[in-house]
Write an enzyme that holds these catalytic residues in place. Structure first.
Site, short mmCIF file in Angstrom:
data_model
loop_
_atom_site.label_atom_id
_atom_site.label_comp_id
_atom_site.label_asym_id
_atom_site.label_seq_id
_atom_site.Cartn_x
_atom_site.Cartn_y
_atom_site.Cartn_z
N GLU A 191 0.99 -1.19 0.04
CA GLU A 191 -0.14 0.08 0.01
C GLU A 191 0.95 1.10 -0.12
O GLU A 191 1.81 1.42 0.66
CB GLU A 191 -0.90 0.00 1.44
CG GLU A 191 -1.80 -1.16 1.41
CD GLU A 191 -2.21 -1.21 3.03
OE1 GLU A 191 -2.17 -0.30 3.38
OE2 GLU A 191 -3.14 -2.36 3.21
N LYS A 231 2.51 4.49 1.37
CA LYS A 231 2.39 5.14 2.63
C LYS A 231 2.04 6.51 2.55
O LYS A 231 3.07 7.40 2.05
CB LYS A 231 3.79 4.72 3.32
CG LYS A 231 3.66 5.27 4.66
CD LYS A 231 5.01 4.62 5.30
CE LYS A 231 4.80 4.94 7.04
NZ LYS A 231 5.07 6.21 7.35
N ASP A 237 1.39 10.21 3.45
CA ASP A 237 2.17 11.15 4.44
C ASP A 237 1.05 12.26 4.74
O ASP A 237 0.77 13.39 4.80
CB ASP A 237 3.14 11.98 3.49
CG ASP A 237 4.16 12.59 4.79
OD1 ASP A 237 4.12 12.08 5.70
OD2 ASP A 237 5.10 13.42 3.96
N TYR A 257 -7.21 2.21 5.68
CA TYR A 257 -6.50 1.21 5.56
C TYR A 257 -6.37 -0.21 6.50
O TYR A 257 -5.81 -0.91 6.28
CB TYR A 257 -4.86 1.39 5.05
CG TYR A 257 -4.27 2.48 6.22
CD1 TYR A 257 -4.10 1.91 7.55
CD2 TYR A 257 -3.74 3.58 6.18
CE1 TYR A 257 -3.68 2.82 8.68
CE2 TYR A 257 -3.43 4.55 7.01
CZ TYR A 257 -3.28 3.82 8.36
OH TYR A 257 -2.72 4.46 9.36
N LYS A 309 10.65 2.87 2.92
CA LYS A 309 10.66 4.45 2.96
C LYS A 309 11.31 5.02 1.50
O LYS A 309 12.68 4.54 1.27
CB LYS A 309 11.32 5.12 3.87
CG LYS A 309 10.57 4.68 5.39
CD LYS A 309 9.36 5.53 5.34
CE LYS A 309 9.55 6.72 5.83
NZ LYS A 309 9.58 6.88 7.41
N CYS A 363 12.59 49.62 1.13
CA CYS A 363 11.87 48.84 0.02
C CYS A 363 12.31 48.88 -1.35
O CYS A 363 12.60 49.81 -1.97
CB CYS A 363 10.27 49.21 0.03
SG CYS A 363 9.23 48.35 -0.98
N CYS A 377 9.75 50.74 -3.56
CA CYS A 377 9.34 51.98 -3.31
C CYS A 377 10.31 52.86 -2.62
O CYS A 377 10.07 54.08 -2.32
CB CYS A 377 7.83 52.26 -2.93
SG CYS A 377 7.94 51.89 -1.20
N CYS A 414 7.31 46.85 4.54
CA CYS A 414 7.02 47.98 3.80
C CYS A 414 5.82 48.52 4.29
O CYS A 414 4.78 48.14 4.44
CB CYS A 414 7.31 48.08 2.35
SG CYS A 414 6.92 49.59 1.59
N CYS A 441 2.70 52.16 -1.29
CA CYS A 441 4.06 51.45 -2.32
C CYS A 441 3.41 50.49 -3.49
O CYS A 441 2.34 50.22 -3.44
CB CYS A 441 4.40 50.42 -1.31
SG CYS A 441 5.52 49.13 -2.18
S1 IVH Z 1 -0.86 0.41 8.78
C1 IVH Z 1 0.38 -1.66 12.23
N1 IVH Z 1 -0.96 1.39 6.33
O1 IVH Z 1 2.09 4.99 8.75
C2 IVH Z 1 -0.15 -1.05 10.87
N2 IVH Z 1 -0.05 2.67 7.72
O2 IVH Z 1 4.26 4.03 10.92
C3 IVH Z 1 0.25 0.32 11.01
N3 IVH Z 1 0.57 5.02 7.23
O3 IVH Z 1 1.23 6.07 11.78
C4 IVH Z 1 -0.37 1.25 10.15
N4 IVH Z 1 -0.28 4.90 5.24
O4 IVH Z 1 -0.18 7.06 9.47
C5 IVH Z 1 -0.75 1.64 7.38
N5 IVH Z 1 -1.12 2.14 4.06
C6 IVH Z 1 -1.01 2.16 5.43
C7 IVH Z 1 -0.31 3.87 5.95
C8 IVH Z 1 -0.20 3.84 7.05
C9 IVH Z 1 0.35 5.47 6.07
C10 IVH Z 1 1.04 5.74 8.35
C11 IVH Z 1 0.41 5.69 9.67
C12 IVH Z 1 1.24 5.17 10.82
C13 IVH Z 1 2.39 5.02 10.10
C14 IVH Z 1 3.02 3.88 10.67
#
Ligand code: IVH
Length: 669
Positions: free
Chosen positions: A112, A114, A116, A223, A311, A405, A408, A423, A428
Site C-alpha cells: 500500500e 504510505k 504522508d 487502510y 521508505k 523597500c 518604493c 514596507c 507602495c
Molecule cells: S498500517 C500496524 N497502512 O504509517 C499497522 N499505515 O508508522 C500500522 N501509514 O502512523 C499502520 N499509510 O499514519 C498503515 N497504508 C498504510 C499507511 C500507514 C500511512 C502511516 C500511519 C502510521 C504510520 C506507521
C-alpha cells in the site's frame, strides 16, 4: 409527509451522492440539485431539531468549538511500523517472518502507498460514526470527532448496520492542489504558511473550532480495521474490499503481491509513480495478507512483525545561491527568495527557494555564493536545509534584508520580536498592485474578467490606482487597450457591476485586512451585519465578540481608523458598492443583534421558555450585565442587576413589554 421518513430518505440520498462525488469521483446529479436536497434537509432539521442525527450530513458543517480535546483510550493500540531502506531489508523481513512462524511456505503480501498524513481511528456503532480520534501515543489519542465529521470522504453511516462496533483506521491528508490553494490564501491573508501538506493536514484537524476544519480540503483513505477477524474477513485484501463496499475510500494504488519479489518490483513502480499522484506519499507499507499469519506473528513493543514500511530516500541535492530577490507582499511583508543554480532534485528542476525571513537567514547563516543543501520538503516546496560551510569562498557575501523597500524605497520596518520585515508605505506600488490582484481574485470578490494579467495591465496603464477605481472603469477606458475588444470590455463591466453587492464577509476578506481571514470575516458579518456599523466599533467592543482575537480586533480598528481607508470607503460608496449581510433571514428576525438578560420572577414565562423565545427570534442571552447587553427584561422583585443596568443606561423592559414586542405589537427600538 412524515418528516422523520423524509429526513431519513434525504440522509440516504445525500450520503449516496456525496460518496459518488468525493469517493468515486462520478457524480450523478449537479451541484445545484445536491444543494437543493441539502437545503431541504436543513430546513426540516431546523424545524424539528430533535430529529437531527449524528449521521446527518448537516453535521459536516462543524458545530460548536471546543475548549480542549478530550482523550480517547483505545483497547487495541495503533502501532507504528519498522522501516526498510532497501531490497535487502525486505528479504530480511521475510526471513524473520519465516523463522518466527517456523514455516517454509512464503506468504503473499499487500503493498500500500504510505500516505504522508495523519493516522486516525473512526468508531462506528451499529453503522453510525460515533467517534473519531488521533493516533496520539497509540493507546491514548485525542477526540476529534467533530473535526473528522467535516471530512467529506469519511462516511457518517455505513451500508451495513449489523456489525455492532467497528473500529476503522486510515489516513487523513491534504492533496497537493488543496495544500497549495490553502497556502496561497494564507499568504494573501498575511497568515503563516504551512511547510508541507502533512503539517497542513495536522493543523487543520487539530482546530478546536471544527468550522475551520470544514473549510480545509482534507481527504481520507482507509487502510485497516482494528479487529479484522470480527468482520469475517480472512485477509487484508478482503478487508479492503469490505471497506470499499461500506463506501470508504480505498487507495486505488494498493496491489496484491504474490511474493516478496513482486513487492520489490512494486516499490520501484511506486517510486516512479509517486510524482504523478496528486498527493504525497513517503513510501510503501508491506503487509502480510493472511490474518491467521498476522495473528501468529503478533507485535513487538511498538510495531507489528507482519508489516514494514519501505521508505523513499529523501530528495536532496546541492546547489549554489546566485542572488537573493526580495518580494513585497500585499501586506508589505518582505520575503527573501534565493535564486539558485538550477538543479535536479528528485526529478524536478529547482531554481528558486524561499528563505522565509531575515531571522531564518541568520539562523542558517546563509551567504550569496554559498553552496547549499536543497530539499524538497514533503515533496512540493523546495527549501534550503543548510549551507555547506567548507565550500564557502572568500567572495561569499552575507545576505542582508535591505533597509529600504526594493519597490518604493520607503524605509522598511521590523517590529521588536517579530520575524517579518515590512514596507509600511501605503502608497507602495507593489503592495497596491498585489492588493488589487487579491481584491479581484477568487480569494477576494472573484470578479469575472479581472484576472491577474488584466489587473496588472490596467494598473500599469494608470486606469486603476486603488480598489474603488475598479468600479469606475468605463467602456471607453477599456476598448482600444492592447488585447481588449468589445466583448472582453463588456464581460468585465458585467463582472464589476455584479461585484457591487458582495456578501459583507467576502468584501472584508477582499480588502485584505491583516488577521481577517474567512472565518473572522464571517464572524464580523454575523455580529455587525453592515459595513457602516463595523467602521465605528471600538477595540473593546470587538473583544466582546466570542471568537475574535486581540490581533484581529486591533487590526480591524487600526484599519478603519486610517484616514486613507476612510476615504477609500467613501469612494466605494460613491461608486455604488454596497456590501450586504447574507444572513438576511436572521436580519429580519425581531431580536437579531440584540443581547438580552432576564432578572426577577417572570409571571407568564418560565426562564427556559423566555430564553428559547430570544434565541428563536435571533437574539442572544447575556452572561450578566456586560457591555454587550442591549436590553434587560425585568420580572417581579428584580435584584441588583436592575440597578446596574440602569446605571449603565441599558434599555429596560417588563415581561409584558417583552411579549408584546415579540407579538409585533410594539417596535423594538
Ligand atoms: S498500517 C500496524 N497502512 O504509517 C499497522 N499505515 O508508522 C500500522 N501509514 O502512523 C499502520 N499509510 O499514519 C498503515 N497504508 C498504510 C499507511 C500507514 C500511512 C502511516 C500511519 C502510521 C504510520 C506507521
Amino acid at each position: 409527509m412524515d418528516m422523520e421518513r423524509r429526513l431519513e430518505e434525504l440522509r440516504h440520498l445525500l450520503a449516496e451522492h456525496s460518496h459518488r462525488y468525493y469517493v468515486l469521483d462520478d457524480p450523478l446529479i449537479s451541484d445545484g440539485e445536491y444543494d437543493r436536497l441539502f437545503q431541504e434537509l436543513l430546513a426540516i432539521e431546523k424545524e424539528y431539531p430533535h430529529l437531527v442525527t449524528a449521521d446527518s450530513p448537516s453535521q459536516r458543517g462543524g458545530g460548536v468549538a471546543l475548549d480542549k480535546f478530550s482523550q480517547v483510550e483505545r483497547r487495541i493500540p495503533m502501532l507504528s511500523l519498522e522501516n526498510a531502506f532497501g531490497d535487502q531489508d525486505l528479504f530480511d523481513f521475510e526471513d524473520r517472518l519465516l523463522r518466527f512462524l517456523r514455516i517454509d511456505k512464503k506468504p503473499d503480501y499487500i503493498a500500500e502507498p504510505k500516505l504522508d498524513g495523519l493516522a486516525v481511528e473512526l468508531v462506528y456503532e451499529d453503522g453510525v460514526l460515533v467517534q473519531g480520534s488521533t493516533r496520539g501515543d497509540g493507546s491514548v489519542g485525542e477526540d476529534i470527532s467533530a473535526q473528522l465529521r467535516t471530512v467529506s470522504a469519511i462516511p457518517l453511516r455505513l451500508k451495513r448496520v449489523d456489525i455492532g462496533r467497528l473500529e476503522v483506521r486510515g489516513e487523513v491528508f491534504m492533496d497537493r492542489e488543496g495544500f497549495e490553494a490553502l497556502n496561497r490564501s494564507r499568504a494573501e491573508q498575511g497568515e503563516p504558511l504551512f511547510a508541507n501538506p502533512r503539517n497542513a493536514a495536522a493543523g487543520s484537524l487539530r482546530q478546536l473550532d471544527p468550522k475551520i476544519t470544514a473549510r480545509r480540503p482534507l481527504r481520507f483513505f482507509v487502510y485497516a480495521v482494528a479487529r479484522p477477524v470480527e468482520t469475517g474477513c480472512k485477509t487484508q485484501q478482503e478487508v479492503l474490499d469490505f471497506l470499499a463496499k461500506q463506501e470508504f475510500p480505498v487507495n486505488p494504488e494498493i496491489v496484491h503481491c504474490s511474493d516478496i519479489h513482486r513487492v520489490i518490483q512494486r516499490f520501484r513502480e511506486l517510486s516512479d509513480l509517486r510524482h504523478d499522484l496528486d498527493y504525497e506519499i513517503d513510501g510503501m507499507v508491506v503487509k502480510v495478507n493472511d490474518f491467521a499469519l498476522q495473528e501468529r506473528l503478533g507485535a513487538k513493543a511498538r510495531a507489528p512483525r507482519w508489516a514494514i514500511a519501505c521508505k523513499f530516500p529523501a530528495v536532496q541535492a546541492t546547489s549554489k545561491i546566485l542572488e537573493v530577490n526580495f518580494q513585497v507582499g500585499r501586506t508589505g511583508a518582505i520575503t527573501p527568495v534565493a535564486i539558485l543554480e538550477p538543479v535536479d532534485v528528485g526529478g524536478v528542476m529547482v531554481s528558486r527557494a524561499t528563505l522565509h525571513n531575515g531571522d531564518e537567514i541568520l539562523r542558517k547563516d546563509l551567504h550569496i555564493g554559498d553552496t547549499v543543501l536543497i530539499q524538497r520538503a514533503g515533496d512540493v516546496i523546495p527549501e534550503i536545509v543548510k549551507a555547506v560551510p567548507e565550500k564557502r569562498q572568500d567572495s561569499a557575501v552575507p545576505i542582508r534584508i535591505p533597509d529600504d523597500c526594493p519597490e518604493c524605497s520607503h524605509p522598511l520596518q521590523k517590529p521588536e520580536g517579530g520575524a517579518v520585515t515590512r514596507c509600511v508605505n501605503p502608497h507602495c506600488p507593489a503592495q497596491r498592485l498585489r492588493s488589487l490582484v487579491h481584491f479581484c481574485s477568487k480569494a477576494g470578490l472573484d470578479i469575472d474578467g479581472l484576472g491577474k494579467k488584466s489587473v496588472e495591465q490596467l494598473f500599469t496603464e494608470g486606469l486603476i490606482q486603488d480598489l474603488p477605481d475598479i468600479f469606475n472603469l468605463s467602456h471607453e477606458d477599456l476598448v482600444g487597450l492592447d488585447g481588449w475588444g468589445e466583448k472582453s470590455a463588456e464581460k468585465l463591466l458585467l463582472g464589476t457591476t455584479a461585484a457591487k453587492t458582495p456578501p459583507l464577509a467576502r468584501f472584508l476578506v477582499a480588502l485584505g485586512i491583516r488577521y481577517v481571514g474567512e472565518v473572522t470575516a464571517e464572524l464580523l458579518e454575523r455580529s455587525y451585519q453592515s459595513l457602516e456599523k463595523l467602521q465605528s466599533v471600538t477595540r473593546e467592543e470587538f473583544l466582546e465578540v466570542e471568537g475574535l482575537g486581540e490581533q484581529a480586533a486591533s487590526s480591524i480598528v487600526d484599519y478603519f481608523s486610517d484616514p486613507a481607508v476612510q476615504e477609500m470607503m467613501e469612494k466605494f460608496n460613491r461608486a455604488g458598492v454596497r456590501p450586504r449581510a447574507t444572513s438576511e433571514k436572521e436580519e429580519k428576525l425581531l431580536l437579531s443583534g440584540e443581547v438580552l438578560l432576564f432578572t426577577g420572577t417572570l409571571k407568564k414565562l418560565s426562564r427556559t421558555e423566555a430564553k428559547k423565545l430570544v434565541k428563536e427570534n435571533g437574539g442572544q442571552i447575556a452572561s450578566g450585565i456586560t457591555r454587550k447587553l442591549t436590553c434587560l427584561v425585568v420580572g417581579e422583585k428584580p435584584g441588583s442587576k436592575l440597578k446596574k443596568a440602569q446605571h449603565l443606561g441599558k434599555k429596560i423592559v417588563t415581561e409584558d413589554e417583552f411579549l408584546k414586542l415579540l407579538n409585533g405589537e410594539s417596535d423594538y427600538s
